[in-house]
Design an enzyme around this catalytic site. Structure first.
Site, PDB file in Angstrom:
ATOM      1  N   GLU A  30       7.219  16.176 120.339  1.00 35.57           N
ATOM      2  CA  GLU A  30       8.432  16.927 119.977  1.00 35.57           C
ATOM      3  C   GLU A  30       9.181  17.429 121.205  1.00 35.57           C
ATOM      4  OE1 GLU A  30       8.545  21.037 119.237  1.00 35.57           O
ATOM      5  OE2 GLU A  30       6.399  21.144 118.748  1.00 35.57           O
ATOM      6  N   LYS A 164       0.144  29.573 115.397  1.00 31.75           N
ATOM      7  CA  LYS A 164       0.150  30.755 116.272  1.00 31.75           C
ATOM      8  C   LYS A 164      -0.197  31.984 115.459  1.00 31.75           C
ATOM      9  CE  LYS A 164       3.928  28.649 118.629  1.00 31.75           C
ATOM     10  NZ  LYS A 164       4.295  27.878 117.425  1.00 31.75           N
TER      11      LYS A 164
HETATM   12  N1  PSU Z   1       4.588  25.295 119.172  1.00 28.10           N
HETATM   13  C1  PSU Z   1       4.754  25.618 120.478  1.00 28.10           C
HETATM   14  N2  PSU Z   1       5.995  25.857 120.930  1.00 28.10           N
HETATM   15  C2  PSU Z   1       7.076  25.705 120.125  1.00 28.10           C
HETATM   16  C3  PSU Z   1       6.901  25.336 118.763  1.00 28.10           C
HETATM   17  C4  PSU Z   1       5.635  25.153 118.339  1.00 28.10           C
HETATM   18  O1  PSU Z   1       3.795  25.694 121.223  1.00 28.10           O
HETATM   19  O2  PSU Z   1       8.186  25.889 120.600  1.00 28.10           O
HETATM   20  C5  PSU Z   1       8.098  25.079 117.886  1.00 28.10           C
HETATM   21  C6  PSU Z   1       7.813  23.813 117.068  1.00 28.10           C
HETATM   22  O3  PSU Z   1       8.842  22.893 117.313  1.00 28.10           O
HETATM   23  C7  PSU Z   1       7.811  24.286 115.640  1.00 28.10           C
HETATM   24  C8  PSU Z   1       8.772  25.423 115.715  1.00 28.10           C
HETATM   25  O4  PSU Z   1       8.199  23.287 114.746  1.00 28.10           O
HETATM   26  O5  PSU Z   1       8.404  26.078 116.940  1.00 28.10           O
HETATM   27  C9  PSU Z   1       8.691  26.309 114.514  1.00 28.10           C
HETATM   28  O6  PSU Z   1       9.855  27.047 114.426  1.00 28.10           O
HETATM   29  P1  PSU Z   1      10.197  27.845 113.089  1.00 28.10           P
HETATM   30  O7  PSU Z   1       9.119  28.879 112.995  1.00 28.10           O
HETATM   31  O8  PSU Z   1      11.562  28.447 113.357  1.00 28.10           O
HETATM   32  O9  PSU Z   1      10.192  26.865 111.957  1.00 28.10           O
END
Ligand code: PSU
Ligand code: MN
Length: 310
Positions: A30, A164
């Site tokens: 990603e 997380k």
């Molecule tokens: N994990 C990481 N760093 C990130 C993300 C995940 O270590 O930046 C990103 C991923 O792209 C995940 C997104 O899909 O955060 C989730 O964002 P939200 O909670 O707004 O859906």
């Protein structure tokens, strides 16, 4: 390629296209982690290292991003560099991916958007850091990452280090179960919590080898069950920040986000950068280590799927 229509919008790097054409192993990566997840220059350095780890483990990397409305499946070194400091890069999920493409914008793909693009290109395995999930305070905000619904509908295996611990982990697992997503611990009985090897929660399923995971994916596809598989791979012990230590930092970061009224897409990037400050940079070192660890496992899984040696 899934649809011919898709090929109108996709630029697949030649090496990725050739490998897919021969039924070889490709791992999708990603780009939100590059643009919204890590500071420069560690973001670009990590992206390069992660690609190298995929290669060292027997697969071809395909980092995915949207550049001027084109869906790039595999970035050149120049594109990767550019993305590391580019401005006006949207954070794209399912809801805004077609907007970015239609209007010629730049966009970084989250887990959800990367799954969609990977599937359009015919890639079955994707490595990330941590997935989005159900946020703490969901009763008030209804903030549930679109990553979870994507896992329920798009047939791509996602290798992560759990979710997380800034999220509501019990509700995240509950939601995945409701939506029928297999959640598999790799060599663990506990659901990992990103910076920490374990949370207090059991992981629903467990497998101990890339071949066993390849067999699960093959079987799921053969049974006509759509949707993805979530593989939770704990961060290596040497790199983890134990749960007890992380908890205080997380509580402070979540409280700060709430006090400042941070909402929507900004929440995850805010919490990540705030934790970087609170931990004196340790959270980033752990983040880098776990992404590499996931890339290695994803490559081994993709290679096993390609060889069909299960
Ligand atoms: N994990 C990481 N760093 C990130 C993300 C995940 O270590 O930046 C990103 C991923 O792209 C995940 C997104 O899909 O955060 C989730 O964002 P939200 O909670 O707004 O859906
Ligand atoms: Mn959200």
């Amino acid at each position: 390629m899934k649809h011919d229509i898709a090929s109108r919008f996709l630029d697949i790097a030649p090496e990725v296209r050739d490998t897919l054409g021969q039924g070889g192993a490709v791992v999708a990566l990603e780009s939100t982690i590059i643009t919204h997840g890590m500071p420069h220059p560690q973001n670009v350095a990590t992206a390069r290292e992660v690609e190298a780890v995929v290669r060292a483990n027997g697969a071809v990397p395909a980092t995915i991003a949207i550049i001027e409305g084109r869906i790039k499946i595999g970035l050149s070194p120049e594109e990767l560099d550019w993305l590391g400091t580019a401005r006006d890069v949207m954070k794209l999920s399912r809801a805004d991916l077609p907007y970015a493409v239609a209007s010629g914008r730049h966009g970084a793909t989250t887990v959800a958007a990367t799954m969609i693009c990977a599937h359009l290109a015919g890639i079955r395995v994707f490595a990330t850091g941590g997935i989005g999930g159900v946020h703490q305070g969901v009763e008030e905000t209804l903030d549930i990452s679109a990553d979870l619904d994507e896992l329920a509908r798009t047939p791509v295996a996602v290798i992560c280090a759990g979710a997380k611990a800034i999220l509501d982990l019990p509700r995240t697992l509950e939601y995945l179960e409701t939506r029928g997503v297999p959640v598999v611990g790799y060599r663990t009985d506990r659901f990992p919590a990103f910076w920490s090897r374990t949370s207090d929660l059991p992981v629903p399923l467990r497998l101990d080898s890339p071949e066993a995971m390849a067999s699960l994916i093959y079987t799921k596809e053969s049974l006509g069950l759509d949707g993805g598989v979530l593989i939770a791979n704990p961060v290596p012990e040497a790199d983890e920040i134990p749960q007890e230590e992380m908890r205080g930092f997380i509580d402070r970061a979540v409280a700060e986000a709430k006090a400042r009224g941070v909402a929507g897409k900004a929440v995850t990037p805010f919490l990540l950068s705030h934790l970087y400050e609170l931990t004196g940079g340790r959270s980033l070192a752990t983040n880098i280590a776990l992404v590499k660890n996931n890339a290695a496992l994803a490559a081994q899984l993709a290679a096993s799927l390609a060889r069909q040696d299960f």
